[in-house]
Scaffold this motif. Sequence first.
Motif, mmCIF file in Angstrom:
data_model
loop_
_atom_site.group_PDB
_atom_site.id
_atom_site.type_symbol
_atom_site.label_atom_id
_atom_site.label_comp_id
_atom_site.label_asym_id
_atom_site.label_seq_id
_atom_site.Cartn_x
_atom_site.Cartn_y
_atom_site.Cartn_z
ATOM 1 N N VAL A 130 -1.851 -66.710 31.082
ATOM 2 C CA VAL A 130 -0.619 -66.771 30.300
ATOM 3 C C VAL A 130 0.520 -66.449 31.262
ATOM 4 N N PHE A 131 1.342 -67.426 31.557
ATOM 5 C CA PHE A 131 2.393 -67.246 32.550
ATOM 6 C C PHE A 131 3.596 -66.516 31.951
ATOM 7 N N THR A 132 4.248 -65.735 32.801
ATOM 8 C CA THR A 132 5.463 -65.050 32.372
ATOM 9 C C THR A 132 6.657 -66.001 32.445
ATOM 10 N N ASP A 133 7.807 -65.496 32.021
ATOM 11 C CA ASP A 133 9.050 -66.266 31.993
ATOM 12 C C ASP A 133 8.911 -67.521 31.136
ATOM 13 N N GLN A 134 8.280 -67.352 29.977
ATOM 14 C CA GLN A 134 8.144 -68.460 29.029
ATOM 15 C C GLN A 134 8.020 -67.904 27.611
ATOM 16 N N PHE A 135 8.237 -68.772 26.642
ATOM 17 C CA PHE A 135 8.000 -68.425 25.248
ATOM 18 C C PHE A 135 6.551 -68.707 24.892
ATOM 19 N N VAL A 136 5.959 -67.836 24.093
ATOM 20 C CA VAL A 136 4.610 -68.054 23.588
ATOM 21 C C VAL A 136 4.615 -67.828 22.081
ATOM 22 N N LEU A 137 3.580 -68.349 21.434
ATOM 23 C CA LEU A 137 3.371 -68.140 20.005
ATOM 24 C C LEU A 137 2.187 -67.208 19.818
ATOM 25 N N VAL A 138 2.378 -66.180 19.033
ATOM 26 C CA VAL A 138 1.278 -65.277 18.699
ATOM 27 C C VAL A 138 0.986 -65.488 17.212
ATOM 28 N N ARG A 139 -0.151 -66.073 16.936
ATOM 29 C CA ARG A 139 -0.523 -66.364 15.541
ATOM 30 C C ARG A 139 -1.550 -65.322 15.085
ATOM 31 N N SER A 140 -1.413 -64.876 13.843
ATOM 32 C CA SER A 140 -2.333 -63.866 13.309
ATOM 33 C C SER A 140 -2.563 -64.106 11.834
ATOM 34 N N GLU A 141 -3.756 -63.753 11.366
ATOM 35 C CA GLU A 141 -4.070 -63.913 9.949
ATOM 36 C C GLU A 141 -5.186 -62.972 9.529
#
Length: 210
Positions: free
Chosen positions: A162-173
């Motif tokens: 997972v590279f830094t300096d980027q947007f990521v999505l954290v999905r949870s349920e």
Amino acid sequence: MPKGLPAINILNRSRVSTPVLTLLRRYQVPVTQAAELTDDQILYKEREDLEVVKKLREDPNHSIMAAYKFLPKNVEPTHLTGYTLNRPGELALPQLVFRHNKEPKLTTVVHLGKKLAGHPGIAHGGFLCTLLDEALFRAVMNQWPNRGIFTGQLNVKYLKPVFTDQFVLVRSEVERVEGRKGFCKGTVEDIDGNVLTEANGIFIATKEKN
């Protein structure tokens, strides 16, 4: 304010925090600058331009949830992701959380700053674990709104860097609830939806007070 105060020339406005600029404007200090936006303002615009954010904002099945609504005021200044890491190069933007209105599912949009690395340019695995822990907790917290909830078990599987300096999505349920136990799962994904990290966990609510 004394008359004739010389203008403050900010050659690199991105190095000046938004609160400082607000204070300067409040006291009508003349400010000139070469750059138009601060770093956090640029990140905010980039986030709002993401297709996934546009779709979630327009989706009637989703609403925005305050990321740290569960924190008592006296705890906020000591909270790791809600306060301590809210700095340029780390978590410069507050986490943007979208809650599904009918199912116990959340999508959190997070920008990973360069200073959150373990190996150069790659997000620290422990920090990803923290993000997933919090995201799973947020998904299950409404099952017991008036009780304390603690992590009983968290298993994380790192699939891709997972590279830094980027947007990521954290999905949870929430998968299911058994008594005082909530069984949850989640992922960290890039903006294109590629799964980079997986997690599942068990969260335990405190006993109901008599």
